[in-house]
Design a protein around this motif. Structure first.
Motif, PDB file in Angstrom:
ATOM      1  N   MET A  36       0.842  -1.196   0.000  1.00  0.00           N
ATOM      2  CA  MET A  36       0.000   0.000   0.000  1.00  0.00           C
ATOM      3  C   MET A  36       0.879   1.249   0.000  1.00  0.00           C
ATOM      4  SD  MET A  36      -2.973   1.086   2.751  1.00  0.00           S
ATOM      5  CE  MET A  36      -1.818   1.067   4.118  1.00  0.00           C
ATOM      6  N   VAL A  37       0.625   2.160  -0.946  1.00  0.00           N
ATOM      7  CA  VAL A  37       1.373   3.406  -1.021  1.00  0.00           C
ATOM      8  C   VAL A  37       0.462   4.535  -0.551  1.00  0.00           C
ATOM      9  CG1 VAL A  37       2.587   5.014  -2.510  1.00  0.00           C
ATOM     10  CG2 VAL A  37       2.723   2.556  -2.967  1.00  0.00           C
ATOM     11  N   ARG A  38       0.811   5.138   0.562  1.00  0.00           N
ATOM     12  CA  ARG A  38      -0.019   6.199   1.125  1.00  0.00           C
ATOM     13  C   ARG A  38       0.673   7.541   0.931  1.00  0.00           C
ATOM     14  NH1 ARG A  38      -1.623   5.288   7.144  1.00  0.00           N
ATOM     15  NH2 ARG A  38      -2.471   3.416   6.167  1.00  0.00           N
ATOM     16  N   GLU A  39      -0.021   8.457   0.297  1.00  0.00           N
ATOM     17  CA  GLU A  39       0.534   9.795   0.081  1.00  0.00           C
ATOM     18  C   GLU A  39       0.704  10.528   1.409  1.00  0.00           C
ATOM     19  OE1 GLU A  39      -0.866  11.999  -3.796  1.00  0.00           O
ATOM     20  OE2 GLU A  39      -2.603  11.195  -2.750  1.00  0.00           O
ATOM     21  N   LYS A  40       1.684  11.410   1.435  1.00  0.00           N
ATOM     22  CA  LYS A  40       1.785  12.351   2.538  1.00  0.00           C
ATOM     23  C   LYS A  40       0.616  13.327   2.434  1.00  0.00           C
ATOM     24  CE  LYS A  40       5.618  10.988   4.507  1.00  0.00           C
ATOM     25  NZ  LYS A  40       5.625  10.473   5.894  1.00  0.00           N
ATOM     26  N   PHE A  41       0.148  13.800   3.585  1.00  0.00           N
ATOM     27  CA  PHE A  41      -1.036  14.644   3.541  1.00  0.00           C
ATOM     28  C   PHE A  41      -0.776  15.960   2.818  1.00  0.00           C
ATOM     29  CE2 PHE A  41      -4.322  17.527   5.043  1.00  0.00           C
ATOM     30  CZ  PHE A  41      -5.436  16.770   4.737  1.00  0.00           C
ATOM     31  N   ASP A  42       0.450  16.471   2.887  1.00  0.00           N
ATOM     32  CA  ASP A  42       0.714  17.738   2.191  1.00  0.00           C
ATOM     33  C   ASP A  42       0.598  17.586   0.677  1.00  0.00           C
ATOM     34  OD1 ASP A  42       3.039  16.320   1.763  1.00  0.00           O
ATOM     35  OD2 ASP A  42       4.380  17.778   2.693  1.00  0.00           O
ATOM     36  N   GLN A  43       0.813  16.370   0.174  1.00  0.00           N
ATOM     37  CA  GLN A  43       0.621  16.124  -1.255  1.00  0.00           C
ATOM     38  C   GLN A  43      -0.867  16.156  -1.606  1.00  0.00           C
ATOM     39  OE1 GLN A  43       3.052  12.341  -0.964  1.00  0.00           O
ATOM     40  NE2 GLN A  43       3.757  13.023  -2.962  1.00  0.00           N
ATOM     41  N   ILE A  44      -1.661  15.548  -0.762  1.00  0.00           N
ATOM     42  CA  ILE A  44      -3.114  15.551  -0.976  1.00  0.00           C
ATOM     43  C   ILE A  44      -3.634  16.990  -0.913  1.00  0.00           C
ATOM     44  CG2 ILE A  44      -5.330  14.725  -0.106  1.00  0.00           C
ATOM     45  CD1 ILE A  44      -3.810  12.389   1.196  1.00  0.00           C
ATOM     46  N   TYR A  45      -3.143  17.741   0.079  1.00  0.00           N
ATOM     47  CA  TYR A  45      -3.587  19.125   0.254  1.00  0.00           C
ATOM     48  C   TYR A  45      -3.213  19.968  -0.960  1.00  0.00           C
ATOM     49  CZ  TYR A  45      -4.335  23.729   2.265  1.00  0.00           C
ATOM     50  OH  TYR A  45      -4.780  25.000   2.497  1.00  0.00           O
ATOM     51  N   ALA A  46      -1.985  19.805  -1.430  1.00  0.00           N
ATOM     52  CA  ALA A  46      -1.517  20.609  -2.564  1.00  0.00           C
ATOM     53  C   ALA A  46      -2.373  20.349  -3.800  1.00  0.00           C
ATOM     54  CB  ALA A  46      -0.049  20.302  -2.858  1.00  0.00           C
TER      55      ALA A  46
ATOM     56  N   ALA B  17      -5.648   4.969   8.809  1.00  0.00           N
ATOM     57  CA  ALA B  17      -5.158   5.938   7.828  1.00  0.00           C
ATOM     58  C   ALA B  17      -5.519   7.356   8.235  1.00  0.00           C
ATOM     59  CB  ALA B  17      -5.730   5.613   6.446  1.00  0.00           C
ATOM     60  N   PHE B  18      -6.768   7.563   8.654  1.00  0.00           N
ATOM     61  CA  PHE B  18      -7.190   8.913   9.063  1.00  0.00           C
ATOM     62  C   PHE B  18      -6.478   9.360  10.326  1.00  0.00           C
ATOM     63  CE2 PHE B  18     -10.520   8.627   5.922  1.00  0.00           C
ATOM     64  CZ  PHE B  18     -10.753   9.954   5.589  1.00  0.00           C
ATOM     65  N   ASN B  19      -6.259   8.456  11.256  1.00  0.00           N
ATOM     66  CA  ASN B  19      -5.524   8.828  12.466  1.00  0.00           C
ATOM     67  C   ASN B  19      -4.088   9.220  12.125  1.00  0.00           C
ATOM     68  OD1 ASN B  19      -7.695   8.461  14.166  1.00  0.00           O
ATOM     69  ND2 ASN B  19      -7.137   6.367  14.744  1.00  0.00           N
ATOM     70  N   ASP B  20      -3.478   8.519  11.168  1.00  0.00           N
ATOM     71  CA  ASP B  20      -2.124   8.875  10.728  1.00  0.00           C
ATOM     72  C   ASP B  20      -2.110  10.259  10.089  1.00  0.00           C
ATOM     73  OD1 ASP B  20      -1.130   6.487  11.634  1.00  0.00           O
ATOM     74  OD2 ASP B  20      -0.990   5.540   9.656  1.00  0.00           O
ATOM     75  N   TRP B  21      -3.077  10.528   9.203  1.00  0.00           N
ATOM     76  CA  TRP B  21      -3.141  11.840   8.544  1.00  0.00           C
ATOM     77  C   TRP B  21      -3.416  12.949   9.558  1.00  0.00           C
ATOM     78  CZ3 TRP B  21      -6.404   8.939   4.501  1.00  0.00           C
ATOM     79  CH2 TRP B  21      -5.586   8.541   3.418  1.00  0.00           C
ATOM     80  N   GLN B  22      -4.191  12.632  10.596  1.00  0.00           N
ATOM     81  CA  GLN B  22      -4.462  13.637  11.612  1.00  0.00           C
ATOM     82  C   GLN B  22      -3.197  13.956  12.405  1.00  0.00           C
ATOM     83  OE1 GLN B  22      -7.215  12.763  14.953  1.00  0.00           O
ATOM     84  NE2 GLN B  22      -8.203  14.696  14.414  1.00  0.00           N
ATOM     85  N   GLN B  23      -2.437  12.913  12.745  1.00  0.00           N
ATOM     86  CA  GLN B  23      -1.179  13.142  13.443  1.00  0.00           C
ATOM     87  C   GLN B  23      -0.212  13.950  12.575  1.00  0.00           C
ATOM     88  OE1 GLN B  23      -0.041  12.233  16.617  1.00  0.00           O
ATOM     89  NE2 GLN B  23      -2.213  11.852  16.998  1.00  0.00           N
ATOM     90  N   GLU B  24      -0.213  13.657  11.298  1.00  0.00           N
ATOM     91  CA  GLU B  24       0.697  14.317  10.368  1.00  0.00           C
ATOM     92  C   GLU B  24       0.324  15.775  10.133  1.00  0.00           C
ATOM     93  OE1 GLU B  24       1.816  13.938   5.619  1.00  0.00           O
ATOM     94  OE2 GLU B  24       0.958  12.211   6.674  1.00  0.00           O
ATOM     95  N   SER B  25      -0.966  16.039  10.009  1.00  0.00           N
ATOM     96  CA  SER B  25      -1.413  17.373   9.594  1.00  0.00           C
ATOM     97  C   SER B  25      -1.866  18.264  10.740  1.00  0.00           C
ATOM     98  CB  SER B  25      -2.570  17.243   8.606  1.00  0.00           C
ATOM     99  OG  SER B  25      -3.731  16.728   9.257  1.00  0.00           O
ATOM    100  N   GLY B  26      -2.303  17.650  11.844  1.00  0.00           N
ATOM    101  CA  GLY B  26      -2.859  18.430  12.940  1.00  0.00           C
ATOM    102  C   GLY B  26      -4.262  18.936  12.666  1.00  0.00           C
ATOM    103  N   ARG B  27      -4.866  18.471  11.591  1.00  0.00           N
ATOM    104  CA  ARG B  27      -6.205  18.919  11.210  1.00  0.00           C
ATOM    105  C   ARG B  27      -7.284  17.998  11.783  1.00  0.00           C
ATOM    106  NH1 ARG B  27      -6.959  22.599   7.118  1.00  0.00           N
ATOM    107  NH2 ARG B  27      -5.048  23.392   6.177  1.00  0.00           N
ATOM    108  N   PRO B  28      -8.508  18.535  11.937  1.00  0.00           N
ATOM    109  CA  PRO B  28      -9.615  17.677  12.366  1.00  0.00           C
ATOM    110  C   PRO B  28      -9.981  16.681  11.273  1.00  0.00           C
ATOM    111  CG  PRO B  28     -10.421  19.861  11.784  1.00  0.00           C
ATOM    112  CD  PRO B  28      -8.925  19.943  11.774  1.00  0.00           C
ATOM    113  N   LEU B  29     -10.615  15.585  11.672  1.00  0.00           N
ATOM    114  CA  LEU B  29     -10.988  14.530  10.725  1.00  0.00           C
ATOM    115  C   LEU B  29     -11.918  15.045   9.633  1.00  0.00           C
ATOM    116  CD1 LEU B  29     -11.696  11.648  13.283  1.00  0.00           C
ATOM    117  CD2 LEU B  29      -9.655  11.917  11.848  1.00  0.00           C
ATOM    118  N   CYS B  30     -12.830  15.953   9.999  1.00  0.00           N
ATOM    119  CA  CYS B  30     -13.782  16.445   9.001  1.00  0.00           C
ATOM    120  C   CYS B  30     -13.056  17.141   7.854  1.00  0.00           C
ATOM    121  CB  CYS B  30     -14.802  17.378   9.646  1.00  0.00           C
ATOM    122  SG  CYS B  30     -14.123  18.845  10.468  1.00  0.00           S
ATOM    123  N   GLN B  31     -12.027  17.907   8.164  1.00  0.00           N
ATOM    124  CA  GLN B  31     -11.286  18.617   7.115  1.00  0.00           C
ATOM    125  C   GLN B  31     -10.432  17.661   6.300  1.00  0.00           C
ATOM    126  OE1 GLN B  31      -9.171  22.009   8.652  1.00  0.00           O
ATOM    127  NE2 GLN B  31     -11.036  23.003   9.390  1.00  0.00           N
TER     128      GLN B  31
END
Length: 228
Positions: free
Chosen positions: A1-11, A200-214
């Motif tokens: 499984m290849v998971r993007e970094k959240f900053d890539q998704i955001y960009a 996956a969402f918990n990892d992205w939350q730790q990485e980004s500091g954003r709420p799950l809804c965002q």
């Protein structure tokens, strides 16, 4: 499984929506636990009931009729809902002022019982929701599905989002993205898929500091139909 970094998704989402400022303007803001605790139990029942009626129906039609629902069902007062006999529910289900659908009307007393039971344990249904940890948000979905009526699928999570509880949503776009990167493989509601999604969402939350809804909104904006 290849998971993007959240900053890539955001960009990617920002590029598709016209920049960071435009993207940020589209994102939801969750309520704090203290704010959630102020929501009366009748408002939770009203919100669950409205979302149940919107399932498979025109949301616009349901919203237009909703003041009538509030009047017919006594403002969704929990004690009154629990005291009404079956014959009264059946009569109300035929009232032309509302959308006549006995099956959906009968979810109201069932969900009133769920809310009442949680209130007996936690002081209020809102207290339970406010205290539920975001890292186990799927556990709250499962609680609603198990203890409520017609609150499975996205009905429960969408209601939580509307009421201000921080939760991601497995919309079609989000589910398609998770399948594309291999997080979901098979049924989306299996224990394996749900646990992988939550991780996956918990990892992205730790990485980004954003709420799950965002996080889920940004994922959807990064890959779904780009409606400006």
């Amino acid at each position: 499984m290849v998971r993007e970094k959240f900053d890539q998704i955001y960009a990617r989402a920002a590029e598709r929506k016209g920049g960071d400022v435009a993207l940020e303007s589209l994102l939801s803001v969750a309520l704090s636990p203290e704010q959630l605790q102020q929501i009366p139990d009748d408002r939770w029942l009203a919100a669950f009931s409205q979302k149940v009626f919107q399932s498979g129906m025109s949301w616009k039609v349901v919203r237009a009729k909703w003041p009538n629902f509030e009047e017919v069902f006594f403002g969704f007062d929990i004690e009154k809902m629990l005291l009404m006999p079956t014959e009264m529910w059946e009569r109300k289900a035929t009232d032309p002022a509302i959308i006549r659908h006995l099956g959906k009307v009968m979810t109201i007393p069932e969900n009133a019982r769920m809310i009442h039971q949680a209130a007996c344990e936690y002081g209020s249904f809102a207290n339970m929701v406010a205290q539920w940890p975001s890292e186990d948000i799927i556990g709250l979905w499962q609680y609603l599905k198990k203890n409520g009526k017609r609150l499975g699928g996205n009905t429960g999570p969408y209601t939580l989002r509307i009421m201000g509880k921080d939760t991601f949503i497995l919309s079609g776009d989000v589910e398609a993205y998770l399948r594309n990167i291999g997080v979901i493989d098979g049924g989306r509601d299996t224990k394996k898929s749900q646990q992988a999604t939550l991780a996956a969402f918990n990892d992205w939350q730790q990485e980004s500091g954003r709420p799950l809804c965002q996080i889920s909104q940004i994922i959807a904006f990064s890959c779904g139909d780009n409606r400006l």
